[in-house]
Design an enzyme around this catalytic site. Structure first.
Site, mmCIF file in Angstrom:
data_model
loop_
_atom_site.group_PDB
_atom_site.id
_atom_site.type_symbol
_atom_site.label_atom_id
_atom_site.label_comp_id
_atom_site.label_asym_id
_atom_site.label_seq_id
_atom_site.Cartn_x
_atom_site.Cartn_y
_atom_site.Cartn_z
ATOM 1 C CG ASP A 14 -0.269 0.181 2.539
ATOM 2 O OD1 ASP A 14 0.984 0.251 2.597
ATOM 3 O OD2 ASP A 14 -0.984 0.280 3.557
ATOM 4 C CG HIS A 15 -0.615 4.753 1.701
ATOM 5 N ND1 HIS A 15 -1.729 3.949 1.814
ATOM 6 C CD2 HIS A 15 -0.444 5.342 2.904
ATOM 7 C CE1 HIS A 15 -2.218 4.066 3.045
ATOM 8 N NE2 HIS A 15 -1.451 4.908 3.731
ATOM 9 N N GLY A 72 2.120 -0.586 6.327
ATOM 10 C CA GLY A 72 2.724 0.095 7.474
ATOM 11 C C GLY A 72 3.200 -0.842 8.560
ATOM 12 C CB THR A 73 1.555 -2.723 11.212
ATOM 13 O OG1 THR A 73 0.377 -3.262 10.592
ATOM 14 C CG2 THR A 73 1.265 -1.377 11.862
ATOM 15 N N GLY A 74 2.416 -4.267 8.400
ATOM 16 C CA GLY A 74 2.459 -5.606 7.837
ATOM 17 C C GLY A 74 1.237 -6.434 8.203
ATOM 18 N N GLY A 76 -2.256 -5.677 8.209
ATOM 19 C CA GLY A 76 -3.421 -5.651 7.322
ATOM 20 C C GLY A 76 -3.199 -6.428 6.043
ATOM 21 C CG HIS A 104 10.074 -24.584 11.473
ATOM 22 N ND1 HIS A 104 10.138 -24.423 12.831
ATOM 23 C CD2 HIS A 104 11.279 -25.110 11.111
ATOM 24 C CE1 HIS A 104 11.315 -24.836 13.283
ATOM 25 N NE2 HIS A 104 12.034 -25.256 12.247
ATOM 26 N NE ARG A 115 3.184 4.484 7.802
ATOM 27 C CZ ARG A 115 1.886 4.680 7.677
ATOM 28 N NH1 ARG A 115 1.040 4.146 8.548
ATOM 29 N NH2 ARG A 115 1.402 5.419 6.690
ATOM 30 N NE ARG A 138 9.518 -30.974 14.075
ATOM 31 C CZ ARG A 138 10.766 -30.610 13.769
ATOM 32 N NH1 ARG A 138 11.475 -31.356 12.928
ATOM 33 N NH2 ARG A 138 11.305 -29.526 14.292
ATOM 34 C CG HIS A 139 8.517 -28.358 9.821
ATOM 35 N ND1 HIS A 139 8.218 -27.852 11.073
ATOM 36 C CD2 HIS A 139 9.828 -28.670 9.847
ATOM 37 C CE1 HIS A 139 9.312 -27.850 11.822
ATOM 38 N NE2 HIS A 139 10.303 -28.349 11.104
ATOM 39 N NE ARG A 142 4.168 -29.882 13.761
ATOM 40 C CZ ARG A 142 5.360 -29.938 14.298
ATOM 41 N NH1 ARG A 142 6.304 -29.097 13.905
ATOM 42 N NH2 ARG A 142 5.654 -30.828 15.208
#
Length: 149
Positions: A14-15, A72-74, A76, A104, A115, A138-139, A142
């Site tokens: 995004d922006h 920004g935070t990752g 969303g 894993h 950000r 094993r991964h 899962r």
């Protein structure tokens, strides 16, 4: 390296992630790695789902592998990407988390918190993500249980 010669690495943001996406795209191109940019293409305010959904669909169809996404935070963009059954998007802010997401979880989308991370660290995380193979075993069992039936 997990990058496949016949597939570009997908990119979306995004922006808030646009500048970091541009840095990462330039870095990948300098390494002769093909990219496919799903946008956005400016710092003008926009909605991350508009770019995450097309990128996720391309991952599911096998048109890109892997993908790198940022907002920004990752959070969303990661939530949006992970709505798609064939996507395993991992929000990574350290190299160790990126390494474990590949080893894993066989993450096929790297998500960065634009950000909250310096470009140099982001590039180091990208390198780890692209150069770490999935361990399987094993991964895999899962991972096979993730999809909603």
């Amino acid at each position: 390296m997990i990058v496949k010669a016949d597939k570009p690495v997908g990119l979306c943001s995004d922006h808030a992630g646009y500048e970091l996406k541009s840095i990462i795209e330039g870095y990948l191109m300098s390494q002769d790695i093909k990219t496919r940019d799903f946008g956005t293409n400016s710092t003008e305010s926009c909605d991350y789902p508009d770019y995450a959904h097309p990128a996720a669909e391309a991952v599911e169809k096998g048109e890109v592998y892997p993908c790198i996404a940022m907002c920004g935070t990752g959070n969303g963009i990661s939530m949006t990407l992970n709505k798609h059954q064939g996507v395993r998007a991992a929000l990574c802010w350290t190299r160790e988390i990126a390494e474990l997401a590949r080893q894993h979880n066989d993450a096929n989308v790297l998500v960065l918190p634009a950000r909250f991370i310096a470009p140099e660290e982001a590039l180091a995380i990208v390198d780890v993500f692209l150069n770490t193979p999935f361990e399987g075993g094993r991964h895999q069992r899962r991972i096979d249980k993730i999809a909603v039936k």
